[in-house]
Scaffold this motif. Structure first.
Motif, mmCIF file in Angstrom:
data_model
loop_
_atom_site.group_PDB
_atom_site.id
_atom_site.type_symbol
_atom_site.label_atom_id
_atom_site.label_comp_id
_atom_site.label_asym_id
_atom_site.label_seq_id
_atom_site.Cartn_x
_atom_site.Cartn_y
_atom_site.Cartn_z
ATOM 1 N N GLN A 85 0.905 -1.030 0.002
ATOM 2 C CA GLN A 85 -0.116 -0.128 -0.049
ATOM 3 C C GLN A 85 0.773 1.160 0.114
ATOM 4 O OE1 GLN A 85 -3.175 0.409 -0.467
ATOM 5 N NE2 GLN A 85 -3.093 -1.990 -0.665
ATOM 6 N N ALA A 86 1.903 1.236 0.691
ATOM 7 C CA ALA A 86 2.788 2.541 0.660
ATOM 8 C C ALA A 86 3.391 2.662 -0.655
ATOM 9 C CB ALA A 86 4.031 2.171 1.777
ATOM 10 N N LEU A 101 9.474 -4.293 2.837
ATOM 11 C CA LEU A 101 10.103 -3.722 1.720
ATOM 12 C C LEU A 101 9.780 -4.612 0.481
ATOM 13 C CD1 LEU A 101 13.580 -2.866 3.142
ATOM 14 C CD2 LEU A 101 11.987 -1.240 2.376
ATOM 15 N N GLY A 102 9.701 -5.810 0.588
ATOM 16 C CA GLY A 102 9.166 -6.767 -0.286
ATOM 17 C C GLY A 102 7.855 -6.389 -0.909
ATOM 18 N N ALA A 145 4.801 -3.391 -5.312
ATOM 19 C CA ALA A 145 3.874 -2.202 -5.772
ATOM 20 C C ALA A 145 4.823 -1.467 -6.720
ATOM 21 C CB ALA A 145 3.563 -1.405 -4.473
ATOM 22 N N LEU A 146 5.780 -1.044 -6.704
ATOM 23 C CA LEU A 146 6.722 -0.161 -7.683
ATOM 24 C C LEU A 146 6.711 -0.965 -9.052
ATOM 25 C CD1 LEU A 146 9.698 1.371 -5.853
ATOM 26 C CD2 LEU A 146 7.478 2.292 -6.223
ATOM 27 N N THR A 147 7.127 -2.144 -8.873
ATOM 28 C CA THR A 147 6.997 -3.099 -10.123
ATOM 29 C C THR A 147 5.633 -3.156 -10.895
ATOM 30 O OG1 THR A 147 8.649 -4.659 -9.215
ATOM 31 C CG2 THR A 147 7.363 -5.353 -11.023
ATOM 32 N N ASP A 148 4.705 -3.141 -10.087
ATOM 33 C CA ASP A 148 3.140 -3.020 -10.575
ATOM 34 C C ASP A 148 2.807 -1.505 -11.134
ATOM 35 O OD1 ASP A 148 2.902 -5.690 -9.821
ATOM 36 O OD2 ASP A 148 1.570 -5.236 -8.210
ATOM 37 N N ARG A 149 3.275 -0.644 -10.371
ATOM 38 C CA ARG A 149 3.181 0.828 -10.983
ATOM 39 C C ARG A 149 3.940 0.950 -12.274
ATOM 40 N NH1 ARG A 149 3.870 5.396 -6.855
ATOM 41 N NH2 ARG A 149 3.698 6.629 -8.603
ATOM 42 N N LEU A 180 0.084 -1.452 -14.200
ATOM 43 C CA LEU A 180 -0.950 -2.304 -13.689
ATOM 44 C C LEU A 180 -1.884 -1.330 -12.599
ATOM 45 C CD1 LEU A 180 0.767 -5.598 -12.906
ATOM 46 C CD2 LEU A 180 -0.809 -4.842 -14.845
ATOM 47 N N ILE A 181 -1.130 -0.395 -12.244
ATOM 48 C CA ILE A 181 -2.224 0.331 -11.158
ATOM 49 C C ILE A 181 -2.605 1.806 -11.724
ATOM 50 C CG2 ILE A 181 -2.047 1.512 -8.917
ATOM 51 C CD1 ILE A 181 -1.843 -1.734 -8.870
#
Length: 58
Positions: A18-19, A41-42, A47-51, A55-56
């Motif tokens: 979420q962060a 951190l994982g 999330a960074l990879t998804d962004r 995907l987001i």
């Protein structure tokens, strides 16, 4: 029937995700314990990879 709480590591991963989605820095990790911090951190990295993959929606 009582609902079971998710374990702490699963919650740490979810909070990190979420962060990352909201664009917060990894320096804002609230966990001090090595294992929980690693999970957070994982999730943040995921999330960074998804962004970056689009995907987001921002």
């Amino acid at each position: 029937m009582k609902r079971q709480k998710r374990d702490k590591l699963t919650r740490a991963h979810a909070k990190g995700y979420q962060a990352g989605i909201s664009g917060r820095s990894k320096e804002n990790c609230p966990f001090q314990a090595t294992v929980a911090r690693s999970e957070w951190l994982g999730g943040w990295r995921e999330a960074l990879t998804d962004r970056q993959a689009g995907l987001i929606a921002r």
